[in-house]
Write a protein that holds these residues in place. Structure first.
Motif, mmCIF file in Angstrom:
data_model
loop_
_atom_site.group_PDB
_atom_site.id
_atom_site.type_symbol
_atom_site.label_atom_id
_atom_site.label_comp_id
_atom_site.label_asym_id
_atom_site.label_seq_id
_atom_site.Cartn_x
_atom_site.Cartn_y
_atom_site.Cartn_z
ATOM 1 N N LYS A 111 0.852 -1.187 0.000
ATOM 2 C CA LYS A 111 0.000 0.000 0.000
ATOM 3 C C LYS A 111 0.888 1.236 0.000
ATOM 4 C CE LYS A 111 -3.724 2.367 2.284
ATOM 5 N NZ LYS A 111 -4.648 2.409 3.386
ATOM 6 N N VAL A 112 0.581 2.158 -0.881
ATOM 7 C CA VAL A 112 1.347 3.395 -1.011
ATOM 8 C C VAL A 112 0.529 4.537 -0.420
ATOM 9 C CG1 VAL A 112 2.339 5.035 -2.647
ATOM 10 C CG2 VAL A 112 2.510 2.574 -3.085
ATOM 11 N N VAL A 113 1.183 5.348 0.425
ATOM 12 C CA VAL A 113 0.528 6.526 0.999
ATOM 13 C C VAL A 113 1.411 7.734 0.754
ATOM 14 C CG1 VAL A 113 -0.712 5.240 2.768
ATOM 15 C CG2 VAL A 113 1.542 6.157 3.289
ATOM 16 N N GLN A 114 0.788 8.907 0.707
ATOM 17 C CA GLN A 114 1.577 10.113 0.467
ATOM 18 C C GLN A 114 2.285 10.548 1.739
ATOM 19 O OE1 GLN A 114 -0.938 13.989 0.629
ATOM 20 N NE2 GLN A 114 -1.893 12.656 -0.856
ATOM 21 N N GLY A 115 3.425 11.137 1.544
ATOM 22 C CA GLY A 115 4.274 11.524 2.660
ATOM 23 C C GLY A 115 3.608 12.417 3.681
ATOM 24 N N SER A 116 2.779 13.364 3.251
ATOM 25 C CA SER A 116 2.183 14.293 4.213
ATOM 26 C C SER A 116 1.229 13.575 5.169
ATOM 27 C CB SER A 116 1.466 15.431 3.492
ATOM 28 O OG SER A 116 0.447 14.936 2.657
ATOM 29 N N LEU A 117 0.486 12.590 4.691
ATOM 30 C CA LEU A 117 -0.404 11.837 5.565
ATOM 31 C C LEU A 117 0.392 10.972 6.539
ATOM 32 C CD1 LEU A 117 -3.170 10.723 3.039
ATOM 33 C CD2 LEU A 117 -3.255 12.582 4.685
ATOM 34 N N ALA A 118 1.420 10.364 6.051
ATOM 35 C CA ALA A 118 2.253 9.538 6.913
ATOM 36 C C ALA A 118 2.942 10.382 7.967
ATOM 37 C CB ALA A 118 3.275 8.782 6.082
#
Length: 85
Positions: free
Chosen positions: A68-75
């Motif tokens: 699963k790929v998430v964007q850096g700002s959310l992480a």
């Protein structure tokens, strides 16, 4: 992981990392609680926000990986929450 290698080669500048690489539990008594809270999300792949859509398509559609790929700002928000524990 295979997904990290694929993203590093195909999307230069995406800076893919696994969420757990960003987290260091400083108090051992919190280790199990933090791992339990994160669950499987600790293995999500974080990329620079401008690469999120392309990275997700590449990993899940072209290579059919279950990452699963998430964007850096959310992480970063999640990591900020966990590091305050």
């Amino acid at each position: 992981t295979k997904a990290i290698s694929i993203l590093e080669n195909a999307l230069r500048g995406s800076e893919p990392r696994v969420v757990c690489q960003y987290i260091e539990v400083l108090e051992p008594k919190w280790q199990n609680a933090i791992e339990g809270y994160l669950g499987g999300a600790r293995f999500n792949i974080v990329v620079d926000p401008i690469f999120e859509a392309d990275a997700a398509k590449l990993v899940t559609q072209k290579y059919r990986l279950k990452a699963k790929v998430v964007q850096g700002s959310l992480a970063n928000m999640l990591i900020a929450f966990v590091t305050t524990c």
